[in-house]
Scaffold this motif. Structure first.
Motif, PDB file in Angstrom:
ATOM      1  N   PRO A  28       0.798  -1.233   0.000  1.00 11.12           N
ATOM      2  CA  PRO A  28       0.000   0.000   0.000  1.00 11.12           C
ATOM      3  C   PRO A  28       0.833   1.286   0.000  1.00 11.12           C
ATOM      4  CG  PRO A  28      -0.894  -1.553   1.584  1.00 11.12           C
ATOM      5  CD  PRO A  28       0.431  -2.100   1.122  1.00 11.12           C
ATOM      6  N   LEU A  29       2.124   1.181   0.275  1.00 20.85           N
ATOM      7  CA  LEU A  29       2.988   2.363   0.264  1.00 20.85           C
ATOM      8  C   LEU A  29       3.360   2.800  -1.150  1.00 20.85           C
ATOM      9  CD1 LEU A  29       5.419   1.378   3.158  1.00 20.85           C
ATOM     10  CD2 LEU A  29       3.392   2.852   3.285  1.00 20.85           C
ATOM     11  N   PHE A  30       3.088   1.954  -2.135  1.00 19.15           N
ATOM     12  CA  PHE A  30       3.443   2.234  -3.518  1.00 19.15           C
ATOM     13  C   PHE A  30       2.232   2.700  -4.302  1.00 19.15           C
ATOM     14  CE2 PHE A  30       6.692  -0.671  -2.093  1.00 19.15           C
ATOM     15  CZ  PHE A  30       7.841  -0.145  -2.655  1.00 19.15           C
ATOM     16  N   ALA A  31       2.451   3.666  -5.164  1.00 19.51           N
ATOM     17  CA  ALA A  31       1.396   4.146  -6.063  1.00 19.51           C
ATOM     18  C   ALA A  31       2.016   4.342  -7.437  1.00 19.51           C
ATOM     19  CB  ALA A  31       0.811   5.452  -5.563  1.00 19.51           C
ATOM     20  N   GLU A  32       1.338   3.866  -8.442  1.00 21.23           N
ATOM     21  CA  GLU A  32       1.843   4.007  -9.801  1.00 21.23           C
ATOM     22  C   GLU A  32       1.507   5.389 -10.328  1.00 21.23           C
ATOM     23  OE1 GLU A  32       1.260   1.876 -14.128  1.00 21.23           O
ATOM     24  OE2 GLU A  32       1.010   0.686 -12.299  1.00 21.23           O
ATOM     25  N   SER A  33       2.464   6.004 -10.989  1.00 23.75           N
ATOM     26  CA  SER A  33       2.228   7.289 -11.642  1.00 23.75           C
ATOM     27  C   SER A  33       3.011   7.319 -12.943  1.00 23.75           C
ATOM     28  CB  SER A  33       2.627   8.455 -10.736  1.00 23.75           C
ATOM     29  OG  SER A  33       4.008   8.426 -10.471  1.00 23.75           O
ATOM     30  N   ARG A  34       2.631   8.221 -13.812  1.00 22.47           N
ATOM     31  CA  ARG A  34       3.262   8.327 -15.123  1.00 22.47           C
ATOM     32  C   ARG A  34       4.002   9.658 -15.182  1.00 22.47           C
ATOM     33  NH1 ARG A  34       2.409   6.397 -20.528  1.00 22.47           N
ATOM     34  NH2 ARG A  34       1.113   4.812 -19.546  1.00 22.47           N
ATOM     35  N   LEU A  35       5.224   9.594 -15.626  1.00 24.36           N
ATOM     36  CA  LEU A  35       6.041  10.789 -15.801  1.00 24.36           C
ATOM     37  C   LEU A  35       6.089  11.090 -17.295  1.00 24.36           C
ATOM     38  CD1 LEU A  35       7.867  12.791 -14.265  1.00 24.36           C
ATOM     39  CD2 LEU A  35       9.764  11.246 -14.707  1.00 24.36           C
ATOM     40  N   GLU A  36       5.472  12.180 -17.696  1.00 21.09           N
ATOM     41  CA  GLU A  36       5.419  12.532 -19.117  1.00 21.09           C
ATOM     42  C   GLU A  36       6.783  12.996 -19.611  1.00 21.09           C
ATOM     43  OE1 GLU A  36       2.881  11.977 -21.103  1.00 21.09           O
ATOM     44  OE2 GLU A  36       1.630  11.285 -19.435  1.00 21.09           O
ATOM     45  N   ILE A  44      10.383   7.969  -3.846  1.00 23.59           N
ATOM     46  CA  ILE A  44      11.375   7.275  -4.650  1.00 23.59           C
ATOM     47  C   ILE A  44      10.676   6.775  -5.909  1.00 23.59           C
ATOM     48  CG2 ILE A  44      12.807   6.601  -2.688  1.00 23.59           C
ATOM     49  CD1 ILE A  44      11.600   3.793  -2.907  1.00 23.59           C
ATOM     50  N   GLY A  45      11.443   6.444  -6.909  1.00 27.04           N
ATOM     51  CA  GLY A  45      10.845   6.000  -8.163  1.00 27.04           C
ATOM     52  C   GLY A  45      11.368   4.644  -8.581  1.00 27.04           C
ATOM     53  N   PHE A  46      10.584   3.997  -9.417  1.00 32.05           N
ATOM     54  CA  PHE A  46      10.946   2.716 -10.005  1.00 32.05           C
ATOM     55  C   PHE A  46      10.468   2.756 -11.445  1.00 32.05           C
ATOM     56  CE2 PHE A  46      10.342  -1.738 -11.079  1.00 32.05           C
ATOM     57  CZ  PHE A  46      11.504  -2.314 -10.576  1.00 32.05           C
ATOM     58  N   VAL A  47      11.360   2.609 -12.388  1.00 31.81           N
ATOM     59  CA  VAL A  47      11.018   2.720 -13.805  1.00 31.81           C
ATOM     60  C   VAL A  47      10.496   1.375 -14.308  1.00 31.81           C
ATOM     61  CG1 VAL A  47      11.885   3.267 -16.114  1.00 31.81           C
ATOM     62  CG2 VAL A  47      12.834   4.449 -14.109  1.00 31.81           C
ATOM     63  N   THR A  48       9.248   1.359 -14.772  1.00 30.50           N
ATOM     64  CA  THR A  48       8.688   0.131 -15.337  1.00 30.50           C
ATOM     65  C   THR A  48       8.726   0.147 -16.863  1.00 30.50           C
ATOM     66  OG1 THR A  48       6.442   1.016 -15.221  1.00 30.50           O
ATOM     67  CG2 THR A  48       7.200  -0.350 -13.372  1.00 30.50           C
ATOM     68  N   HIS A  49       8.718   1.326 -17.460  1.00 30.74           N
ATOM     69  CA  HIS A  49       8.772   1.462 -18.922  1.00 30.74           C
ATOM     70  C   HIS A  49       9.546   2.739 -19.247  1.00 30.74           C
ATOM     71  CE1 HIS A  49       5.782  -1.673 -19.400  1.00 30.74           C
ATOM     72  NE2 HIS A  49       5.015  -1.037 -18.541  1.00 30.74           N
ATOM     73  N   GLY A  50      10.421   2.651 -20.222  1.00 35.81           N
ATOM     74  CA  GLY A  50      11.123   3.834 -20.681  1.00 35.81           C
ATOM     75  C   GLY A  50      12.452   4.071 -19.988  1.00 35.81           C
ATOM     76  N   VAL A  51      12.904   5.305 -20.068  1.00 36.35           N
ATOM     77  CA  VAL A  51      14.199   5.713 -19.526  1.00 36.35           C
ATOM     78  C   VAL A  51      14.033   7.047 -18.816  1.00 36.35           C
ATOM     79  CG1 VAL A  51      16.569   6.376 -20.135  1.00 36.35           C
ATOM     80  CG2 VAL A  51      15.434   4.555 -21.406  1.00 36.35           C
ATOM     81  N   VAL A  52      14.706   7.205 -17.686  1.00 35.78           N
ATOM     82  CA  VAL A  52      14.721   8.476 -16.953  1.00 35.78           C
ATOM     83  C   VAL A  52      16.169   8.934 -16.857  1.00 35.78           C
ATOM     84  CG1 VAL A  52      14.242   9.625 -14.756  1.00 35.78           C
ATOM     85  CG2 VAL A  52      12.647   7.910 -15.639  1.00 35.78           C
ATOM     86  N   ARG A  53      16.399  10.191 -17.184  1.00 34.83           N
ATOM     87  CA  ARG A  53      17.748  10.762 -17.160  1.00 34.83           C
ATOM     88  C   ARG A  53      17.935  11.562 -15.880  1.00 34.83           C
ATOM     89  NH1 ARG A  53      20.247  15.970 -19.811  1.00 34.83           N
ATOM     90  NH2 ARG A  53      18.107  16.687 -19.662  1.00 34.83           N
ATOM     91  N   ALA A  54      19.057  11.313 -15.194  1.00 36.60           N
ATOM     92  CA  ALA A  54      19.442  12.119 -14.037  1.00 36.60           C
ATOM     93  C   ALA A  54      20.583  13.029 -14.487  1.00 36.60           C
ATOM     94  CB  ALA A  54      19.890  11.237 -12.886  1.00 36.60           C
TER      95      ALA A  54
END
Length: 76
Positions: free
Chosen positions: A24-32, A47-57
């Protein structure tokens, strides 16, 4: 099973009760594309967890130059 569950299971064994508390501590969201997960000056509260795509830091210098630190890919 959700990818974040698979990832956590690769690190530690949790019993059924632990999962009932943890999930229950996790919620899915989409980063456009083009939006930010965190920005300079903000206090990080998630914190984040990438399920699809790529995120640049990256970081930006005072004169506006951007430097990539890392890329996060699926299941990271």
């Amino acid at each position: 099973m959700h990818p974040v569950q698979n990832y956590i299971r690769s690190l530690v064994a949790l019993d059924h009760h632990d999962w009932e508390v943890l999930l229950p501590l996790f919620a899915e969201s989409r980063l456009e594309k083009g939006s930010y997960f965190a920005q300079e000056g903000e206090v990080a509260t998630r914190i984040g967890f990438v399920t699809h795509g790529v995120v640049r830091a990256f970081y930006r210098t005072a004169d506006g130059m951007e430097y990539n630190k890392t890329f996060f890919t699926e299941n990271e």
